[in-house]
Design a protein around this motif. Structure first.
Motif, mmCIF file in Angstrom:
data_model
loop_
_atom_site.group_PDB
_atom_site.id
_atom_site.type_symbol
_atom_site.label_atom_id
_atom_site.label_comp_id
_atom_site.label_asym_id
_atom_site.label_seq_id
_atom_site.Cartn_x
_atom_site.Cartn_y
_atom_site.Cartn_z
ATOM 1 N N ASP A 304 0.825 -1.265 -0.033
ATOM 2 C CA ASP A 304 -0.029 0.195 0.118
ATOM 3 C C ASP A 304 0.868 1.237 -0.055
ATOM 4 O O ASP A 304 0.635 2.199 -0.871
ATOM 5 C CB ASP A 304 -0.887 0.095 1.013
ATOM 6 C CG ASP A 304 -2.096 -1.021 1.253
ATOM 7 O OD1 ASP A 304 -2.132 -1.792 0.005
ATOM 8 O OD2 ASP A 304 -2.873 -1.164 2.081
ATOM 9 N N GLY A 305 1.951 1.210 0.716
ATOM 10 C CA GLY A 305 2.901 2.512 0.846
ATOM 11 C C GLY A 305 3.616 2.455 -0.290
ATOM 12 O O GLY A 305 3.551 3.710 -0.837
ATOM 13 N N ASN A 307 2.755 1.905 -3.474
ATOM 14 C CA ASN A 307 1.965 2.225 -4.478
ATOM 15 C C ASN A 307 1.148 3.664 -4.450
ATOM 16 O O ASN A 307 0.665 4.332 -5.066
ATOM 17 C CB ASN A 307 0.682 1.383 -4.813
ATOM 18 C CG ASN A 307 1.115 0.101 -5.423
ATOM 19 O OD1 ASN A 307 2.135 0.283 -6.282
ATOM 20 N ND2 ASN A 307 0.729 -1.053 -5.028
ATOM 21 N N ARG A 308 1.524 4.131 -3.136
ATOM 22 C CA ARG A 308 1.121 5.691 -2.820
ATOM 23 C C ARG A 308 2.064 6.735 -3.352
ATOM 24 O O ARG A 308 1.817 7.895 -3.334
ATOM 25 C CB ARG A 308 0.618 5.981 -1.417
ATOM 26 C CG ARG A 308 -0.746 5.272 -0.986
ATOM 27 C CD ARG A 308 -1.295 5.703 0.299
ATOM 28 N NE ARG A 308 -0.682 5.160 1.337
ATOM 29 C CZ ARG A 308 -1.104 4.307 2.019
ATOM 30 N NH1 ARG A 308 -2.083 3.651 1.808
ATOM 31 N NH2 ARG A 308 -0.314 3.817 2.909
ATOM 32 N N ILE A 309 3.434 6.255 -3.347
ATOM 33 C CA ILE A 309 4.331 7.045 -3.843
ATOM 34 C C ILE A 309 4.087 7.279 -5.196
ATOM 35 O O ILE A 309 4.336 6.314 -6.248
ATOM 36 C CB ILE A 309 5.826 6.416 -3.339
ATOM 37 C CG1 ILE A 309 5.735 6.217 -2.007
ATOM 38 C CG2 ILE A 309 6.967 7.300 -3.717
ATOM 39 C CD1 ILE A 309 7.176 5.483 -1.548
ATOM 40 N N PRO A 310 4.078 8.596 -5.592
ATOM 41 C CA PRO A 310 4.211 9.054 -7.259
ATOM 42 C C PRO A 310 5.201 8.359 -7.823
ATOM 43 O O PRO A 310 6.308 8.256 -7.846
ATOM 44 C CB PRO A 310 4.518 10.437 -6.927
ATOM 45 C CG PRO A 310 3.849 10.840 -5.814
ATOM 46 C CD PRO A 310 4.407 9.934 -4.771
ATOM 47 N N TYR A 313 5.557 1.507 -8.588
ATOM 48 C CA TYR A 313 4.341 0.504 -8.887
ATOM 49 C C TYR A 313 4.978 -0.940 -8.279
ATOM 50 O O TYR A 313 6.132 -1.234 -8.517
ATOM 51 C CB TYR A 313 3.908 0.304 -10.126
ATOM 52 C CG TYR A 313 3.144 -0.907 -10.587
ATOM 53 C CD1 TYR A 313 1.647 -0.820 -9.953
ATOM 54 C CD2 TYR A 313 3.614 -1.782 -11.290
ATOM 55 C CE1 TYR A 313 0.983 -1.952 -10.109
ATOM 56 C CE2 TYR A 313 2.896 -2.992 -11.510
ATOM 57 C CZ TYR A 313 1.468 -2.965 -10.724
ATOM 58 O OH TYR A 313 0.773 -4.373 -10.975
ATOM 59 N N THR A 381 6.838 1.665 7.522
ATOM 60 C CA THR A 381 6.441 2.820 7.369
ATOM 61 C C THR A 381 7.525 4.027 7.347
ATOM 62 O O THR A 381 7.272 4.874 6.341
ATOM 63 C CB THR A 381 5.255 3.350 8.431
ATOM 64 O OG1 THR A 381 4.327 2.187 8.648
ATOM 65 C CG2 THR A 381 4.506 4.367 8.218
ATOM 66 N N TYR A 385 8.331 6.285 3.931
ATOM 67 C CA TYR A 385 8.598 7.692 3.962
ATOM 68 C C TYR A 385 10.012 8.268 3.409
ATOM 69 O O TYR A 385 9.978 9.320 2.867
ATOM 70 C CB TYR A 385 8.309 8.187 5.340
ATOM 71 C CG TYR A 385 8.442 9.811 5.663
ATOM 72 C CD1 TYR A 385 7.399 10.642 5.161
ATOM 73 C CD2 TYR A 385 9.733 10.552 6.217
ATOM 74 C CE1 TYR A 385 7.523 11.811 5.145
ATOM 75 C CE2 TYR A 385 9.493 11.750 6.361
ATOM 76 C CZ TYR A 385 8.478 12.576 5.811
ATOM 77 O OH TYR A 385 8.555 13.944 6.074
ATOM 78 N N ARG A 388 10.319 7.739 -0.286
ATOM 79 C CA ARG A 388 9.735 9.003 -0.871
ATOM 80 C C ARG A 388 10.443 10.255 -0.888
ATOM 81 O O ARG A 388 10.697 11.010 -1.966
ATOM 82 C CB ARG A 388 8.501 9.085 -0.174
ATOM 83 C CG ARG A 388 7.402 10.498 -0.860
ATOM 84 C CD ARG A 388 6.475 10.929 0.071
ATOM 85 N NE ARG A 388 5.479 9.871 -0.016
ATOM 86 C CZ ARG A 388 3.996 10.037 -0.764
ATOM 87 N NH1 ARG A 388 4.055 11.051 -1.391
ATOM 88 N NH2 ARG A 388 3.347 9.333 -0.687
ATOM 89 N N GLU A 402 1.116 14.161 -12.580
ATOM 90 C CA GLU A 402 0.226 13.625 -11.059
ATOM 91 C C GLU A 402 -1.225 13.506 -11.836
ATOM 92 O O GLU A 402 -1.641 14.620 -12.565
ATOM 93 C CB GLU A 402 0.293 14.868 -10.292
ATOM 94 C CG GLU A 402 1.359 14.896 -9.185
ATOM 95 C CD GLU A 402 1.429 13.761 -8.448
ATOM 96 O OE1 GLU A 402 0.766 13.207 -8.075
ATOM 97 O OE2 GLU A 402 2.738 13.386 -7.767
#
Length: 402
Positions: A304-305, A307-310, A313, A381, A385, A388, A402
């Motif tokens: 999940d983490g 795939n949330r980073i621009p 994938y 987590t 961060y 990212r 984006e």
């Protein structure tokens, strides 16, 4: 000065370990490194195994039988029976880790120049073992966009020639976490039968399957019982990487006879390791259940983490505790090195394994990394961060819309 051997020159560096000096230097500078690069579980070894070490009462630490202790092999028969893998103790040879089982399989079954078909990306040391045996790895590509599923039979058959002797799979897969479906396993079975090949099946992660899909062992495939060589290890199952205990399993008596010659040449598998591994089979069911539940939570946290980073994938891995992720960078190997040598965020950085080292096809995996979710969720987590922030700072990051 004499030259080193061609074999020594061709032996690849470990993509998992070759950045270790940069990580050590970062730590010496006071940077905290989140190690996502290597499949070393941080979960505790079963208490019953540690107590076995503490309570060893022997006056001599003798050679064990070359094939391993009979008592351990007999207990393994019951373990495999839980997975509907029907064996006798004679079908099992204990090895010094799963790595030795792979190497001895190659040495016993393949001649120099023989070819093995391996889906890529693949565990990098398979190439090292093939070079040691004089065998040749021929890879068949799987892709991140297709979730690393197997190509159609025709793609395999394009690689098969008079030198092809085997297919090698890892199921669940390292480095991708992919779990082969029943259809894919039947496809492999049919090819093995049609061309009379060996099927080497590395199944060390069978405890870690996170979908409703069934675990299909190579030993479940009917009609190729004499062709199958199963590779196993306790390293990840019980967090016992350091005891170096694996197993080579086959119904093929001629293969076992040949393997035993190599076993006798190296004398015996580790005595202490076998005592620990045998005791681990009596670990309470809650132990494996708790370990499994923890990895389920970590998998969700990491995937999940990511795939949330621009621009990042990762497909959802269905087994093991790895994933391959695509990053928006010009070169993942350079990025991984840069994270360790030039970057830190609030005194922290991340260490990942460049995925190109798990491919043999030139250019493949150039923007991918393998990540192992072997850290607690709080650390995962935080590592996400920091990753990212690294991608935001790296000069070679490819900006995404984006």
């Amino acid at each position: 000065m004499p030259n080193i051997s061609i074999r020594g020159q061709e032996m690849p560096e470990s993509p998992i370990r070759k950045l270790a000096p940069l990580a050590a230097a970062a730590e010496q500078r006071g940077v905290h490194v989140f190690h996502l690069n290597i499949g070393q579980p941080d979960l505790p070894t079963p208490k019953i195994a540690l107590d076995t070490i503490r309570n060893i009462d022997r006056e001599i630490l003798e050679y064990s039988p070359s094939q391993g202790y009979l008592s351990y092999r007999q207990k393994l028969v019951s373990y495999y029976d839980k997975y509907n893998i029907k064996l006798t103790a004679d079908d099992i040879i204990i090895t010094s880790g799963g790595s030795e089982a792979v190497l001895f399989s190659f040495l016993a079954c393949l001649n120099p120049g023989d070819e093995i078909i391996v889906p890529e990306p693949a565990y990098a040391n398979y190439m090292a073992f093939a070079i040691s045996a004089g065998a040749v790895i021929r890879t068949i590509a799987t892709t991140i966009d297709e979730g690393f599923s197997l190509p159609k039979v025709e793609k395999f058959e394009e690689l098969i020639n008079e030198r092809t002797r085997a297919i090698l799979i890892c199921n669940p897969n390292n480095p991708t976490g992919y779990l082969y479906t029943r259809r894919e396993m039947n496809q492999i079975r049919d090819m093995v039968k049609k061309y009379d090949l060996y099927l080497f099946s590395d199944e060390v992660y069978r405890e870690f399957i996170y979908t409703g899909s069934p675990y299909i062992s190579a030993c479940h495939l009917e009609g190729i019982e004499e062709n199958v060589v199963l590779i196993d290890s306790v390293s990840k199952r019980y967090s016992e990487c350091g005891i170096r205990i694996g197993a080579l399993i086959t119904k093929n008596k001629e293969v076992r006879k040949a393997v035993m010659k190599f076993c006798q040449a190296r004398l015996s598998p580790p005595l202490i390791g076998q005592l620990v591994a045998e005791a681990s089979l009596d670990a309470p069911e809650e132990y494996l259940r708790d370990v499994y539940d923890e990895y389920v939570e970590r998998r969700k946290c990491l995937i999940d983490g990511l795939n949330r980073i621009p621009g990042v994938y990762s497909p959802i891995p269905m087994g093991a505790f790895y994933t391959v992720a695509r990053l928006p960078v010009d070169d993942a190997e350079k990025f991984c090195a840069w994270c360790l040598s030039d970057f830190s965020w609030e005194g922290e950085t991340v260490m990942m394994a460049p995925a190109a080292g798990f491919y043999t096809t030139p250019g493949a995996g150039y923007n991918e990394v393998r990540l192992a979710y072997v850290l607690k969720k709080e650390d995962l987590t935080r590592a996400l961060y920091v990753l990212r922030k690294a991608l935001e700072s790296y000069p070679g990051t490819i900006k995404t819309v984006e």
